[in-house]
Scaffold this active site. Structure first.
Site, PDB file in Angstrom:
ATOM      1  N   THR A 158      60.919  64.521  20.863  1.00 53.79           N
ATOM      2  CA  THR A 158      60.601  65.954  20.944  1.00 53.79           C
ATOM      3  C   THR A 158      59.090  66.198  21.097  1.00 53.79           C
ATOM      4  OG1 THR A 158      62.611  66.558  19.769  1.00 53.79           O
ATOM      5  CG2 THR A 158      60.847  68.158  19.715  1.00 53.79           C
ATOM      6  N   LYS A 212      67.082  70.811   7.660  1.00 49.41           N
ATOM      7  CA  LYS A 212      67.578  71.914   8.508  1.00 49.41           C
ATOM      8  C   LYS A 212      68.258  73.031   7.704  1.00 49.41           C
ATOM      9  CE  LYS A 212      68.170  69.526  12.912  1.00 49.41           C
ATOM     10  NZ  LYS A 212      69.086  69.185  14.005  1.00 49.41           N
ATOM     11  N   ASN A 251      66.695  74.574  13.403  1.00 47.70           N
ATOM     12  CA  ASN A 251      65.811  73.475  13.821  1.00 47.70           C
ATOM     13  C   ASN A 251      64.470  74.003  14.332  1.00 47.70           C
ATOM     14  OD1 ASN A 251      66.792  74.528  16.261  1.00 47.70           O
ATOM     15  ND2 ASN A 251      66.438  72.600  17.312  1.00 47.70           N
ATOM     16  N   GLY A 261      74.068  62.704  26.306  1.00 43.72           N
ATOM     17  CA  GLY A 261      73.401  63.510  25.279  1.00 43.72           C
ATOM     18  C   GLY A 261      72.037  64.043  25.688  1.00 43.72           C
TER      19      GLY A 261
HETATM   20  P1  NAD Z   1      76.387  63.677  10.254  1.00 39.99           P
HETATM   21  O1  NAD Z   1      76.246  62.405   9.509  1.00 39.99           O
HETATM   22  O2  NAD Z   1      75.980  64.967   9.625  1.00 39.99           O
HETATM   23  O3  NAD Z   1      77.938  63.867  10.657  1.00 39.99           O
HETATM   24  C1  NAD Z   1      78.700  62.904  11.320  1.00 39.99           C
HETATM   25  C2  NAD Z   1      80.184  63.246  11.128  1.00 39.99           C
HETATM   26  O4  NAD Z   1      80.949  62.340  11.901  1.00 39.99           O
HETATM   27  C3  NAD Z   1      80.680  63.096   9.678  1.00 39.99           C
HETATM   28  O5  NAD Z   1      81.398  64.255   9.306  1.00 39.99           O
HETATM   29  C4  NAD Z   1      81.580  61.852   9.728  1.00 39.99           C
HETATM   30  O6  NAD Z   1      82.662  61.919   8.814  1.00 39.99           O
HETATM   31  C5  NAD Z   1      82.059  61.907  11.146  1.00 39.99           C
HETATM   32  N1  NAD Z   1      82.461  60.602  11.682  1.00 39.99           N
HETATM   33  C6  NAD Z   1      81.796  59.429  11.612  1.00 39.99           C
HETATM   34  N2  NAD Z   1      82.470  58.468  12.276  1.00 39.99           N
HETATM   35  C7  NAD Z   1      83.578  59.056  12.793  1.00 39.99           C
HETATM   36  C8  NAD Z   1      84.677  58.596  13.565  1.00 39.99           C
HETATM   37  N3  NAD Z   1      84.746  57.322  13.968  1.00 39.99           N
HETATM   38  N4  NAD Z   1      85.635  59.479  13.910  1.00 39.99           N
HETATM   39  C9  NAD Z   1      85.576  60.773  13.509  1.00 39.99           C
HETATM   40  N5  NAD Z   1      84.568  61.266  12.760  1.00 39.99           N
HETATM   41  C10 NAD Z   1      83.592  60.422  12.395  1.00 39.99           C
HETATM   42  O7  NAD Z   1      75.649  63.452  11.624  1.00 39.99           O
HETATM   43  P2  NAD Z   1      75.154  64.603  12.617  1.00 39.99           P
HETATM   44  O8  NAD Z   1      73.873  65.181  12.139  1.00 39.99           O
HETATM   45  O9  NAD Z   1      76.280  65.533  12.874  1.00 39.99           O
HETATM   46  O10 NAD Z   1      74.804  63.770  13.920  1.00 39.99           O
HETATM   47  C11 NAD Z   1      75.801  63.130  14.707  1.00 39.99           C
HETATM   48  C12 NAD Z   1      75.123  62.520  15.919  1.00 39.99           C
HETATM   49  O11 NAD Z   1      74.689  63.568  16.771  1.00 39.99           O
HETATM   50  C13 NAD Z   1      73.835  61.764  15.585  1.00 39.99           C
HETATM   51  O12 NAD Z   1      74.101  60.429  15.399  1.00 39.99           O
HETATM   52  C14 NAD Z   1      72.932  61.983  16.790  1.00 39.99           C
HETATM   53  O13 NAD Z   1      72.997  60.870  17.641  1.00 39.99           O
HETATM   54  C15 NAD Z   1      73.592  63.125  17.497  1.00 39.99           C
HETATM   55  N6  NAD Z   1      72.676  64.265  17.728  1.00 39.99           N
HETATM   56  C16 NAD Z   1      72.229  64.465  19.003  1.00 39.99           C
HETATM   57  C17 NAD Z   1      71.417  65.535  19.284  1.00 39.99           C
HETATM   58  C18 NAD Z   1      70.905  65.745  20.673  1.00 39.99           C
HETATM   59  O14 NAD Z   1      69.941  66.497  20.815  1.00 39.99           O
HETATM   60  N7  NAD Z   1      71.510  65.176  21.683  1.00 39.99           N
HETATM   61  C19 NAD Z   1      71.061  66.433  18.248  1.00 39.99           C
HETATM   62  C20 NAD Z   1      71.547  66.201  16.959  1.00 39.99           C
HETATM   63  C21 NAD Z   1      72.354  65.107  16.704  1.00 39.99           C
END
Ligand code: NAD
Length: 290
Positions: A28, A80, A101, A254
């Site tokens: 960022t 956040k 954010n 993404g």
């Molecule tokens: P988080 O830890 O808050 O939530 C992840 C969720 O996924 C949890 O509820 C967990 O139970 C669930 N989960 C994990 N493995 C799973 C599976 N195999 N099947 C079903 N559910 C499953 O994480 P978050 O903050 O939500 O982030 C998730 C991902 O999003 C991050 O790893 C990051 O790479 C991505 N992200 C990308 C951007 C972007 O700008 N592209 C922005 C924010 C987050």
């Protein structure tokens, strides 16, 4: 002043911070600085990494930034939600999603959520001309709240939420029940029976990142023509996207969400419109995609 400087105004410096833990590798800051300069602004972006700060006094952090003349702060994990205790006003999306954010600083602090707007803009563009039908979202964590709030506003007939933890999916559905006007439901913990029944899927779990290899579901089980949108961007081509592409499904990586949140933040901070295509090309450069 030389003759050529007459009438040329130096733009005021715009200072922006990123507050979070372990934010050294974040892309960022370079995205903001490059696009800010390309917009002709004197744009300075500083990381405020609080990983080693112990008990973080977020109020003091924000006050110090304001005292130093910062216009805004992007906020990331794990602040956040907590940051909302220190703002005067929140956008409707922030109130619904429960996290921000971006905080515009000075005077009455205003919280925004550009993860939501950034994801939505990227998906809208990707889906142009495609029927909306039924979409499945896999993952109901922090980022999943922002993407689900996007989906319920995008005209899908049905939005199904699945998480390994069914109570997380249930809590998300309850949270947005009013905004969703009947289109939102939980998978009830059963992923497999939904995979062949959907028009598209949004993947929002950490599975596929370098630290969490693998795929959260088998894209080969999707119906022909179903699309796959990913939020993980390190790597840009996750195992899920590689397999989905090989099985003939249209995919969205993404990148647009990561770029969109930065572009929308710049627009809110400066009032100027960033060039998303130019930012996406820079993002690909930063992430090492030719
Ligand atoms: P988080 O830890 O808050 O939530 C992840 C969720 O996924 C949890 O509820 C967990 O139970 C669930 N989960 C994990 N493995 C799973 C599976 N195999 N099947 C079903 N559910 C499953 O994480 P978050 O903050 O939500 O982030 C998730 C991902 O999003 C991050 O790893 C990051 O790479 C991505 N992200 C990308 C951007 C972007 O700008 N592209 C922005 C924010 C987050």
């Amino acid at each position: 002043m030389s003759g050529s400087d007459i009438g040329r105004e130096t733009p005021p410096e715009i200072r922006v911070a990123l507050i979070g833990d372990g934010i050294g590798p974040s892309l960022t800051p370079p995205m903001h600085e490059r696009e800010g300069r390309r917009l002709g602004l004197d744009y300075v972006y500083e990381r405020v990494d609080l990983a080693e700060a112990g008990d973080v006094d977020l109020a003091a952090v924000l006050e110090e930034l304001e005292a130093r003349g910062f216009a805004a702060a992007n906020v990331t994990h794990p602040y956040k939600q907590r940051v909302l205790e220190h703002v005067g006003e929140s956008s409707e999306a922030v109130r619904r999603i429960g996290s921000a954010n971006l905080v515009l600083l000075g005077g009455r602090r205003v919280a925004h959520n550009t993860d939501y707007t950034g994801f939505r803009a990227g998906l809208e563009e990707f889906l142009e001309g495609r029927p909306r039908g039924r979409v499945l979202q896999v993952g109901a964590g922090g980022a999943g709240l922002a993407t689900a709030y996007s989906l319920v506003g995008m005209g899908f007939d049905e939005v199904v939420i699945h998480d390994l933890d069914p109570s997380a999916a249930g809590a998300l559905v309850d949270r947005f029940s009013e905004a969703a006007r009947g289109v939102l439901r939980s998978s009830g913990g059963d992923l497999d029976s939904w995979l062949g029944e959907i028009d598209g899927v949004v993947h929002v779990t950490p599975v596929g990142m370098a630290e969490h290899p693998g795929a959260a579901f088998a894209p080969e089980a999707l119906a022909a023509g179903a699309w796959v949108a990913e939020v993980v961007y390190r790597p840009l081509e996750t195992e899920l996207l590689r397999r989905a592409k090989a099985a003939g499904h249209p995919v969205l990586d993404g990148g647009p969400m990561a770029v969109g949140q930065a572009a929308d933040s710049i627009a809110l901070i400066t009032g100027q419109m960033p060039d998303r295509e130019r930012m996406l090309a820079h993002f690909h450069e930063l992430i090492g995609v030719a």
